[in-house]
Design a protein around this motif. Structure first.
Motif, short mmCIF file in Angstrom:
data_model
loop_
_atom_site.label_atom_id
_atom_site.label_comp_id
_atom_site.label_asym_id
_atom_site.label_seq_id
_atom_site.Cartn_x
_atom_site.Cartn_y
_atom_site.Cartn_z
N CYS A 23 0.68 -1.36 0.00
CA CYS A 23 -0.02 -0.07 0.10
C CYS A 23 0.90 1.17 -0.03
O CYS A 23 2.01 1.56 0.78
CB CYS A 23 -0.94 -0.02 1.24
N ASP A 24 0.56 1.98 -0.91
CA ASP A 24 1.24 3.52 -1.07
C ASP A 24 0.16 4.56 -0.61
O ASP A 24 -0.75 4.84 -1.41
CB ASP A 24 1.92 3.67 -2.50
N PRO A 25 0.28 4.95 0.42
CA PRO A 25 -0.90 6.00 0.82
C PRO A 25 -0.55 7.49 0.03
O PRO A 25 0.57 7.54 -0.45
CB PRO A 25 -0.60 6.24 2.36
N ILE A 26 -1.54 8.35 0.53
CA ILE A 26 -1.12 9.64 -0.01
C ILE A 26 0.06 10.14 0.67
O ILE A 26 0.19 10.12 2.11
CB ILE A 26 -2.54 10.41 0.29
N SER A 27 0.88 10.85 -0.16
CA SER A 27 1.97 11.53 0.77
C SER A 27 1.61 12.45 1.76
O SER A 27 0.83 13.47 1.48
CB SER A 27 2.73 12.41 -0.48
N GLY A 28 2.15 12.06 2.64
CA GLY A 28 2.02 13.09 3.90
C GLY A 28 0.88 12.46 4.89
O GLY A 28 0.71 13.08 5.98
N HIS A 29 0.25 11.62 4.47
CA HIS A 29 -0.72 10.92 5.52
C HIS A 29 -0.23 10.44 6.50
O HIS A 29 0.83 9.49 6.35
CB HIS A 29 -1.74 10.32 4.73
N VAL A 30 -0.62 10.59 8.03
CA VAL A 30 -0.01 10.27 8.99
C VAL A 30 -0.67 8.50 9.35
O VAL A 30 0.12 7.93 9.59
CB VAL A 30 -0.43 11.08 10.00
N SER A 31 -1.79 8.52 9.22
CA SER A 31 -2.63 7.24 9.64
C SER A 31 -2.73 6.49 8.22
O SER A 31 -3.01 6.86 7.12
CB SER A 31 -3.73 7.59 10.23
N LEU A 32 -2.60 4.95 8.55
CA LEU A 32 -2.78 3.93 7.49
C LEU A 32 -3.58 2.95 8.14
O LEU A 32 -3.08 2.50 9.21
CB LEU A 32 -1.39 3.69 6.96
N PHE A 33 -4.50 2.70 7.44
CA PHE A 33 -5.41 1.43 7.95
C PHE A 33 -5.48 0.20 6.95
O PHE A 33 -5.44 0.57 5.65
CB PHE A 33 -6.92 1.90 8.04
N TRP A 34 -5.61 -0.95 7.32
CA TRP A 34 -5.75 -2.10 6.49
C TRP A 34 -7.10 -2.66 7.00
O TRP A 34 -7.58 -2.85 8.11
CB TRP A 34 -4.77 -3.29 6.72
N TYR A 35 -7.90 -3.07 5.88
CA TYR A 35 -9.40 -3.66 5.98
C TYR A 35 -9.50 -4.94 5.16
O TYR A 35 -8.77 -5.14 4.14
CB TYR A 35 -10.55 -2.63 5.42
N GLN A 36 -10.17 -5.90 5.42
CA GLN A 36 -10.38 -7.10 4.81
C GLN A 36 -11.84 -7.09 4.48
O GLN A 36 -12.66 -6.81 5.34
CB GLN A 36 -10.26 -8.14 5.57
N GLN A 37 -12.25 -7.32 3.23
CA GLN A 37 -13.60 -7.33 2.73
C GLN A 37 -13.72 -8.76 1.86
O GLN A 37 -13.29 -8.98 0.86
CB GLN A 37 -13.70 -6.37 1.58
N ALA A 38 -14.76 -9.47 2.65
CA ALA A 38 -14.96 -10.72 2.01
C ALA A 38 -16.05 -10.74 0.97
O ALA A 38 -16.66 -9.41 1.11
CB ALA A 38 -15.36 -11.98 3.25
N LEU A 39 -16.27 -11.65 0.17
CA LEU A 39 -17.29 -11.35 -0.73
C LEU A 39 -18.59 -11.26 -0.05
O LEU A 39 -19.02 -11.83 0.69
CB LEU A 39 -17.46 -12.66 -1.61
N GLY A 40 -19.25 -10.11 -0.38
CA GLY A 40 -20.72 -9.80 -0.29
C GLY A 40 -20.67 -9.27 1.22
O GLY A 40 -22.02 -9.13 1.72
N GLN A 41 -19.75 -9.01 1.85
CA GLN A 41 -19.68 -8.30 3.08
C GLN A 41 -19.16 -6.89 3.20
O GLN A 41 -18.39 -6.49 2.10
CB GLN A 41 -18.85 -9.08 3.85
N GLY A 42 -19.20 -6.23 4.25
CA GLY A 42 -18.50 -5.02 4.29
C GLY A 42 -17.33 -5.06 4.86
O GLY A 42 -16.95 -6.31 5.42
N PRO A 43 -16.31 -4.27 4.46
CA PRO A 43 -14.95 -4.43 4.86
C PRO A 43 -14.79 -4.35 6.54
O PRO A 43 -15.75 -3.60 7.26
CB PRO A 43 -14.07 -2.92 4.55
N GLU A 44 -13.68 -4.98 6.98
CA GLU A 44 -13.68 -5.25 8.43
C GLU A 44 -12.09 -4.84 8.65
O GLU A 44 -11.27 -5.27 8.04
CB GLU A 44 -13.83 -6.66 8.82
N PHE A 45 -12.00 -4.11 9.83
CA PHE A 45 -10.81 -3.48 10.33
C PHE A 45 -9.64 -4.74 10.63
O PHE A 45 -10.06 -5.57 11.26
CB PHE A 45 -10.97 -2.68 11.45
N LEU A 46 -8.60 -4.39 9.97
CA LEU A 46 -7.31 -5.42 10.35
C LEU A 46 -6.29 -4.73 11.22
O LEU A 46 -6.18 -5.19 12.37
CB LEU A 46 -6.67 -5.93 9.13
#
Lengths: 114, 112
Positions: A23-46
């Motif tokens: 993952c390459d975030p937007i330059s200067g962004h402090v916070s970075l998050f990863w989520y997992q989205q299973a098929l047919g589901q909403g993303p879940e925080f990792l």
């Protein structure tokens, strides 16, 4: 670039293989998050980074999942010994300061474990 | 516990008709709420957000949402739907660290 980018966009892995998602975030962004989205589901925080510090990894489903952001910019999500249940879209998001604010999402990496 | 519920998994509306997508939340304090849209092959895009103040929030693409504390709701509305609005819509709650809690999503289909 102007937005969050992720690579690869698609990954097919055989069960038991290790994978690394970038993952390459937007330059200067402090916070970075990863989520997992299973098929047919909403993303879940990792997991969540503030600069290079991993402040929350409560959503990682097992010790096979590992994330790092060593220099406070690019992040890698690594999955060891992949299983079929790991098949999902992995989303990365960033925002420009810690805590509350809208997050900017990348297009995701679709991982298929066969 | 913090949670977001979108009761409607799939909604179909005719082009030009009005739209309302429902969202209910559970949170112990004043929530920070968002609606995002996810189109096929596209990343999640922010439509609008509520942090505080005016409970009727205007967003992009003609969308609006109303925060109702008494009903723990944050429903998304649009007066006239366009075919390009067909997508999946997510209601989200932001936790203390900024971690986002997603609803299950509502898939919108638009009939010509």
């Amino acid at each position: 670039g102007a937005g969050v980018s992720q690579s690869p966009r698609y990954k097919v892995a055989k069960r038991g293989q290790d994978v690394a998602l970038r993952c390459d975030p937007i330059s200067g962004h402090v916070s970075l998050f990863w989520y997992q989205q299973a098929l047919g589901q909403g993303p879940e925080f990792l997991t969540y980074f503030q600069n290079e510090a991993q402040l929350d990894k409560s959503g990682l489903p097992s010790d096979r999942f590992f994330a790092e952001r060593p220099e406070g910019s690019v992040s890698t999500l690594k999955i060891q010994r992949t299983q079929q249940e790991d098949s999902a879209v992995y989303l990365c998001a960033s925002n420009w300061r810690e805590g509350l604010n809208e997050q900017y999402f990348g297009p995701g990496t679709r991982l298929t474990v066969t | 516990a913090q949670s977001v519920t979108q009761p409607d998994i799939h909604i179909t509306v005719s082009e030009g008709a009005s739209l309302e997508l429902r969202c209910n939340y559970s949170y112990g304090a004043t929530p920070y709420l968002f609606w995002y849209v996810q189109s096929p092959g596209q990343g999640l895009q922010l439509l609008l957000k509520y942090f505080s103040g005016d409970t009727l929030v205007q967003g992009i693409k003609g969308f609006e949402a109303e925060f109702k504390r008494s009903q723990s709701s944050f429903n998304l509305r649009k007066p006239s739907v366009h075919w390009s609005d067909a997508a999946e819509y997510f209601c989200l709650l932001s936790g203390n660290t900024g971690k986002l809690i997603f609803g299950q999503g509502t898939t919108l289909q638009v009939k010509p």
